[in-house]
Design a protein around this motif. Structure first.
Motif, PDB file in Angstrom:
ATOM      1  N   ALA A 294      41.991  42.283  56.679  1.00 17.44           N
ATOM      2  CA  ALA A 294      42.693  43.622  55.737  1.00 17.44           C
ATOM      3  C   ALA A 294      43.643  43.088  54.673  1.00 17.44           C
ATOM      4  CB  ALA A 294      43.657  44.531  56.850  1.00 17.44           C
ATOM      5  N   ALA A 295      44.340  41.883  55.190  1.00 18.53           N
ATOM      6  CA  ALA A 295      44.970  41.281  53.968  1.00 18.53           C
ATOM      7  C   ALA A 295      44.178  40.649  52.838  1.00 18.53           C
ATOM      8  CB  ALA A 295      45.978  40.109  54.547  1.00 18.53           C
TER       9      ALA A 295
ATOM     10  N   ALA B 287      41.279  42.111  52.119  1.00 10.82           N
ATOM     11  CA  ALA B 287      40.809  43.100  51.132  1.00 10.82           C
ATOM     12  C   ALA B 287      41.979  43.556  50.326  1.00 10.82           C
ATOM     13  CB  ALA B 287      40.578  44.320  52.263  1.00 10.82           C
ATOM     14  N   ARG B 288      43.422  43.510  50.699  1.00  8.76           N
ATOM     15  CA  ARG B 288      44.324  44.046  49.794  1.00  8.76           C
ATOM     16  C   ARG B 288      44.735  43.252  48.506  1.00  8.76           C
ATOM     17  NH1 ARG B 288      46.869  45.420  54.908  1.00  8.76           N
ATOM     18  NH2 ARG B 288      47.873  43.372  54.923  1.00  8.76           N
ATOM     19  N   LEU B 289      44.483  41.600  48.825  1.00 10.64           N
ATOM     20  CA  LEU B 289      44.464  40.709  47.776  1.00 10.64           C
ATOM     21  C   LEU B 289      43.277  40.974  46.923  1.00 10.64           C
ATOM     22  CD1 LEU B 289      45.773  37.860  49.991  1.00 10.64           C
ATOM     23  CD2 LEU B 289      47.063  39.065  48.318  1.00 10.64           C
ATOM     24  N   THR B 290      42.142  41.264  47.252  1.00 13.35           N
ATOM     25  CA  THR B 290      40.940  41.384  46.350  1.00 13.35           C
ATOM     26  C   THR B 290      41.230  42.676  45.439  1.00 13.35           C
ATOM     27  OG1 THR B 290      39.704  40.369  48.240  1.00 13.35           O
ATOM     28  CG2 THR B 290      38.546  42.036  46.490  1.00 13.35           C
ATOM     29  N   ALA B 291      41.807  43.779  46.176  1.00 15.11           N
ATOM     30  CA  ALA B 291      42.201  44.808  45.260  1.00 15.11           C
ATOM     31  C   ALA B 291      43.129  44.386  44.207  1.00 15.11           C
ATOM     32  CB  ALA B 291      42.628  45.968  46.016  1.00 15.11           C
ATOM     33  N   LEU B 292      44.197  43.538  44.618  1.00 12.34           N
ATOM     34  CA  LEU B 292      45.138  43.213  43.706  1.00 12.34           C
ATOM     35  C   LEU B 292      44.634  42.429  42.565  1.00 12.34           C
ATOM     36  CD1 LEU B 292      48.035  42.898  43.042  1.00 12.34           C
ATOM     37  CD2 LEU B 292      48.223  40.912  44.644  1.00 12.34           C
TER      38      LEU B 292
ATOM     39  N   SER C 136      45.568  35.393  44.002  1.00 14.95           N
ATOM     40  CA  SER C 136      45.097  36.298  44.681  1.00 14.95           C
ATOM     41  C   SER C 136      43.530  35.991  44.947  1.00 14.95           C
ATOM     42  CB  SER C 136      45.408  37.651  43.962  1.00 14.95           C
ATOM     43  OG  SER C 136      44.657  37.689  42.538  1.00 14.95           O
TER      44      SER C 136
END
Length: 237
Positions: A131-132, A134-139, A110
């Protein structure tokens, strides 16, 4: 008691290098700033370590192979009931190994696509949308907390074995040697006899695949984007 060699050198090196790499990645990530560059480099190193261990789990020493300790819930029930005896990882410890490998691998992967919009962008972040990423950063940030919890449980289990069960799990992972009762040694004589043998070819294959994984994770296989041509000068008329 009989002294037997149960952990080969590559397995021990992997274990301690991963422990130090996780600690270094956490520290550099918390400090941030210029250290974030080293955070990314350590993440690539962890990718290589996990790749090596996955390969070594199939072609490495007998006690390091997944087939020798991933036995299913039946073996876990037998272990909890005191009916399991063997060398290497016990059936319950196998869950810890798989959980750590899975979490560390997911955390590292990630991070390859992460982007903090300030000073760090993962080497593969350009392959996904903003966007993807950003989601992987949050994960990536979420998995950090989960991983810390699993590491804490792992350390607590080590303390439990040392203090309660009088079984030192750290010393064998340092030296490779462990003292076993005659019954335990007799149950797996071939596994114990071959656990400490060097396997140069298998080690070379695992190391080569680990290096290839780091190269791929670093984006070395991506074609370089050519620099945009300088704008043409406006005509003087």
């Amino acid at each position: 008691m009989k002294r037997v060699h149960i952990w080969d050198l590559p397995t021990r090196l992997f274990h301690w290098l991963l422990a130090f790499a996780i600690l270094a990645a956490y520290v550099t990530g918390q400090i941030g700033g210029n250290y974030i560059v080293w955070h990314g480099r350590i993440g690539l190193f962890i990718v290589g370590l996990v790749a090596f261990r996955l390969v070594w789990g199939f072609i490495g020493a007998p006690t390091a192979r997944f087939a020798s300790f991933v036995r299913g819930f039946g073996a876990i029930r037998a272990y909890l009931a005191g009916r399991w005896h063997g060398v290497g990882h016990n059936p319950l410890g196998a869950l810890s190994v798989l959980a750590l490998l899975g979490l560390v691998g997911a955390q590292a992967v990630s991070g390859l696509f992460a982007n903090d919009d300030i000073s760090f962008q993962g080497p593969l972040a350009g392959l996904v949308s903003e966007a993807a990423s950003a989601r992987l950063t949050a994960l990536h940030e979420l998995l950090q907390n989960v991983l810390l919890g699993v590491v804490g449980l792992h350390l607590a289990a080590i303390v439990f074995y040392v203090r309660i069960k009088r079984d030192n799990l750290v010393r064998p992972m340092l030296t490779g040697w462990k003292e076993l009762g005659p019954g335990l040694e007799a149950q797996a004589p071939s596994t114990v006899a071959r656990a400490g043998r060097l396997r140069p070819l298998a080690f070379g294959v695992a190391l080569a695949l680990a290096v290839a994984s780091v190269y791929a994770a670093a984006g070395g296989w991506l074609a370089e984007v050519p620099a945009s041509p300088a704008p043409a000068a406006a005509p003087g008329w």
